[in-house]
Design a protein around this motif. Structure first.
Motif, PDB file in Angstrom:
ATOM      1  N   HIS A  11     -95.312 -60.537  64.896  1.00  0.00           N
ATOM      2  CA  HIS A  11     -94.228 -61.093  64.103  1.00  0.00           C
ATOM      3  C   HIS A  11     -93.035 -60.157  64.239  1.00  0.00           C
ATOM      4  CE1 HIS A  11     -96.681 -64.138  62.052  1.00  0.00           C
ATOM      5  NE2 HIS A  11     -97.648 -63.262  62.239  1.00  0.00           N
ATOM      6  N   ALA A  12     -92.011 -60.611  64.903  1.00  0.00           N
ATOM      7  CA  ALA A  12     -90.840 -59.775  65.171  1.00  0.00           C
ATOM      8  C   ALA A  12     -89.947 -59.663  63.947  1.00  0.00           C
ATOM      9  CB  ALA A  12     -90.050 -60.353  66.340  1.00  0.00           C
ATOM     10  N   LEU A  13     -89.347 -58.488  63.774  1.00  0.00           N
ATOM     11  CA  LEU A  13     -88.403 -58.274  62.681  1.00  0.00           C
ATOM     12  C   LEU A  13     -87.027 -58.830  63.010  1.00  0.00           C
ATOM     13  CD1 LEU A  13     -89.231 -54.560  61.843  1.00  0.00           C
ATOM     14  CD2 LEU A  13     -90.078 -56.595  60.728  1.00  0.00           C
ATOM     15  N   SER A  14     -86.780 -59.019  64.292  1.00  0.00           N
ATOM     16  CA  SER A  14     -85.478 -59.525  64.721  1.00  0.00           C
ATOM     17  C   SER A  14     -85.708 -60.539  65.832  1.00  0.00           C
ATOM     18  CB  SER A  14     -84.589 -58.382  65.203  1.00  0.00           C
ATOM     19  OG  SER A  14     -85.200 -57.697  66.262  1.00  0.00           O
ATOM     20  N   GLY A  15     -84.633 -61.083  66.325  1.00  0.00           N
ATOM     21  CA  GLY A  15     -84.744 -62.076  67.381  1.00  0.00           C
ATOM     22  C   GLY A  15     -84.911 -61.436  68.741  1.00  0.00           C
ATOM     23  N   VAL A  41     -99.635 -51.221  59.105  1.00  0.00           N
ATOM     24  CA  VAL A  41     -98.707 -50.553  60.018  1.00  0.00           C
ATOM     25  C   VAL A  41     -97.661 -51.536  60.520  1.00  0.00           C
ATOM     26  CG1 VAL A  41     -98.475 -49.362  62.235  1.00  0.00           C
ATOM     27  CG2 VAL A  41    -100.455 -48.903  60.787  1.00  0.00           C
ATOM     28  N   ILE A  42     -96.416 -51.073  60.539  1.00  0.00           N
ATOM     29  CA  ILE A  42     -95.307 -51.807  61.143  1.00  0.00           C
ATOM     30  C   ILE A  42     -94.854 -50.977  62.338  1.00  0.00           C
ATOM     31  CG2 ILE A  42     -92.915 -52.548  60.856  1.00  0.00           C
ATOM     32  CD1 ILE A  42     -93.525 -52.848  57.857  1.00  0.00           C
ATOM     33  N   PHE A  43     -94.720 -51.622  63.476  1.00  0.00           N
ATOM     34  CA  PHE A  43     -94.232 -50.922  64.659  1.00  0.00           C
ATOM     35  C   PHE A  43     -92.732 -51.117  64.791  1.00  0.00           C
ATOM     36  CE2 PHE A  43     -98.685 -51.346  65.978  1.00  0.00           C
ATOM     37  CZ  PHE A  43     -98.928 -50.043  66.358  1.00  0.00           C
ATOM     38  N   ALA A  44     -92.054 -50.049  65.165  1.00  0.00           N
ATOM     39  CA  ALA A  44     -90.616 -50.089  65.436  1.00  0.00           C
ATOM     40  C   ALA A  44     -90.386 -49.507  66.822  1.00  0.00           C
ATOM     41  CB  ALA A  44     -89.853 -49.275  64.386  1.00  0.00           C
ATOM     42  N   GLU A  45     -89.389 -50.052  67.514  1.00  0.00           N
ATOM     43  CA  GLU A  45     -89.040 -49.488  68.825  1.00  0.00           C
ATOM     44  C   GLU A  45     -88.296 -48.184  68.625  1.00  0.00           C
ATOM     45  OE1 GLU A  45     -87.029 -51.976  71.604  1.00  0.00           O
ATOM     46  OE2 GLU A  45     -88.292 -53.703  71.130  1.00  0.00           O
ATOM     47  N   PRO A  50     -84.205 -47.869  62.847  1.00  0.00           N
ATOM     48  CA  PRO A  50     -85.409 -48.195  62.077  1.00  0.00           C
ATOM     49  C   PRO A  50     -85.129 -48.713  60.659  1.00  0.00           C
ATOM     50  CG  PRO A  50     -85.043 -45.854  62.033  1.00  0.00           C
ATOM     51  CD  PRO A  50     -83.974 -46.433  62.948  1.00  0.00           C
ATOM     52  N   LYS A  51     -83.872 -48.977  60.335  1.00  0.00           N
ATOM     53  CA  LYS A  51     -83.501 -49.375  58.971  1.00  0.00           C
ATOM     54  C   LYS A  51     -84.300 -50.581  58.478  1.00  0.00           C
ATOM     55  CE  LYS A  51     -79.709 -51.571  58.489  1.00  0.00           C
ATOM     56  NZ  LYS A  51     -78.324 -52.018  58.453  1.00  0.00           N
ATOM     57  N   LEU A  52     -84.404 -51.605  59.283  1.00  0.00           N
ATOM     58  CA  LEU A  52     -85.114 -52.814  58.880  1.00  0.00           C
ATOM     59  C   LEU A  52     -86.608 -52.554  58.703  1.00  0.00           C
ATOM     60  CD1 LEU A  52     -84.841 -55.771  58.214  1.00  0.00           C
ATOM     61  CD2 LEU A  52     -84.988 -56.281  60.645  1.00  0.00           C
ATOM     62  N   ALA A  53     -87.204 -51.837  59.628  1.00  0.00           N
ATOM     63  CA  ALA A  53     -88.621 -51.488  59.507  1.00  0.00           C
ATOM     64  C   ALA A  53     -88.850 -50.641  58.258  1.00  0.00           C
ATOM     65  CB  ALA A  53     -89.099 -50.753  60.747  1.00  0.00           C
ATOM     66  N   GLN A  54     -87.911 -49.748  57.955  1.00  0.00           N
ATOM     67  CA  GLN A  54     -88.050 -48.906  56.768  1.00  0.00           C
ATOM     68  C   GLN A  54     -87.971 -49.738  55.489  1.00  0.00           C
ATOM     69  OE1 GLN A  54     -88.743 -45.426  56.836  1.00  0.00           O
ATOM     70  NE2 GLN A  54     -89.339 -46.080  54.792  1.00  0.00           N
ATOM     71  N   THR A  55     -87.097 -50.735  55.481  1.00  0.00           N
ATOM     72  CA  THR A  55     -86.999 -51.639  54.330  1.00  0.00           C
ATOM     73  C   THR A  55     -88.332 -52.351  54.107  1.00  0.00           C
ATOM     74  OG1 THR A  55     -84.636 -51.970  54.656  1.00  0.00           O
ATOM     75  CG2 THR A  55     -85.799 -53.664  53.398  1.00  0.00           C
ATOM     76  N   LEU A  56     -88.907 -52.876  55.182  1.00  0.00           N
ATOM     77  CA  LEU A  56     -90.206 -53.547  55.065  1.00  0.00           C
ATOM     78  C   LEU A  56     -91.287 -52.585  54.589  1.00  0.00           C
ATOM     79  CD1 LEU A  56     -90.417 -55.875  58.183  1.00  0.00           C
ATOM     80  CD2 LEU A  56     -90.377 -56.557  55.800  1.00  0.00           C
ATOM     81  N   ALA A  57     -91.301 -51.395  55.144  1.00  0.00           N
ATOM     82  CA  ALA A  57     -92.304 -50.401  54.749  1.00  0.00           C
ATOM     83  C   ALA A  57     -92.157 -50.045  53.273  1.00  0.00           C
ATOM     84  CB  ALA A  57     -92.177 -49.160  55.626  1.00  0.00           C
ATOM     85  N   ASP A  58     -90.927 -49.874  52.811  1.00  0.00           N
ATOM     86  CA  ASP A  58     -90.687 -49.543  51.405  1.00  0.00           C
ATOM     87  C   ASP A  58     -91.150 -50.666  50.481  1.00  0.00           C
ATOM     88  OD1 ASP A  58     -89.565 -47.158  52.247  1.00  0.00           O
ATOM     89  OD2 ASP A  58     -87.487 -47.822  51.970  1.00  0.00           O
ATOM     90  N   GLU A  59     -90.925 -51.901  50.895  1.00  0.00           N
ATOM     91  CA  GLU A  59     -91.283 -53.061  50.080  1.00  0.00           C
ATOM     92  C   GLU A  59     -92.781 -53.347  50.079  1.00  0.00           C
ATOM     93  OE1 GLU A  59     -89.485 -55.248  48.113  1.00  0.00           O
ATOM     94  OE2 GLU A  59     -87.807 -53.847  48.321  1.00  0.00           O
ATOM     95  N   THR A  60     -93.475 -52.934  51.115  1.00  0.00           N
ATOM     96  CA  THR A  60     -94.882 -53.315  51.267  1.00  0.00           C
ATOM     97  C   THR A  60     -95.860 -52.142  51.244  1.00  0.00           C
ATOM     98  OG1 THR A  60     -94.675 -53.225  53.682  1.00  0.00           O
ATOM     99  CG2 THR A  60     -94.272 -55.365  52.612  1.00  0.00           C
ATOM    100  N   GLY A  61     -95.346 -50.931  51.251  1.00  0.00           N
ATOM    101  CA  GLY A  61     -96.224 -49.762  51.247  1.00  0.00           C
ATOM    102  C   GLY A  61     -96.932 -49.531  52.578  1.00  0.00           C
ATOM    103  N   THR A  62     -96.349 -50.025  53.648  1.00  0.00           N
ATOM    104  CA  THR A  62     -96.948 -49.840  54.972  1.00  0.00           C
ATOM    105  C   THR A  62     -96.401 -48.591  55.649  1.00  0.00           C
ATOM    106  OG1 THR A  62     -95.265 -51.281  55.912  1.00  0.00           O
ATOM    107  CG2 THR A  62     -97.369 -52.291  55.391  1.00  0.00           C
ATOM    108  N   GLN A  63     -97.069 -48.195  56.703  1.00  0.00           N
ATOM    109  CA  GLN A  63     -96.658 -47.057  57.520  1.00  0.00           C
ATOM    110  C   GLN A  63     -95.867 -47.586  58.709  1.00  0.00           C
ATOM    111  OE1 GLN A  63    -100.062 -45.011  59.146  1.00  0.00           O
ATOM    112  NE2 GLN A  63     -98.828 -43.648  60.393  1.00  0.00           N
ATOM    113  N   ILE A  64     -94.892 -46.826  59.166  1.00  0.00           N
ATOM    114  CA  ILE A  64     -94.145 -47.181  60.373  1.00  0.00           C
ATOM    115  C   ILE A  64     -94.644 -46.313  61.516  1.00  0.00           C
ATOM    116  CG2 ILE A  64     -91.889 -47.214  61.508  1.00  0.00           C
ATOM    117  CD1 ILE A  64     -90.636 -47.527  58.751  1.00  0.00           C
TER     118      ILE A  64
END
Length: 100
Positions: A11-15, A41-45, A50-64
């Motif tokens: 599931h991509a965070l962006s297009g 875990v959320i993977f970021a390139e 990493p701002k968007l991945a960090q937002t998701l991690a903060d909201e969900t308690g996941t690791q990047i």
């Protein structure tokens, strides 16, 4: 291609373009999906903000964790080969899938 080959849902965070931003609805749906499926875990390139991945991690308690798109090396990585970077990616995936 990786997800299709190994049966991993991606599931991509962006297009298609890394600069594209998801809508608020897209972000909420992704947060709900992460929580409902207990994603850890959320993977970021590594070459993308990493701002968007960090937002998701903060909201969900996941690791990047970082995956390299193999488009370039940072200064700290000078001397690494393509195979070194692929091994780094593989190790990150193994950790995320709790195989290591």
């Amino acid at each position: 291609y990786f997800g299709a080959r190994y049966g991993i849902k991606i599931h991509a965070l962006s297009g298609i373009l890394p600069e594209s931003e998801p809508t608020a609805t897209d972000l909420k749906n992704l947060i709900d999906f992460i929580k409902q499926n207990q994603i850890k875990v959320i993977f970021a390139e590594e070459l993308v903000d990493p701002k968007l991945a960090q937002t998701l991690a903060d909201e969900t308690g996941t690791q990047i964790m970082t995956l390299s798109p193999l488009e370039g090396l940072t200064k700290a990585e000078s001397g690494k080969s393509y195979l070194d970077k692929m091994n780094d990616n593989l190790n990150s995936i193994k950790i995320a899938l709790e195989c290591a």
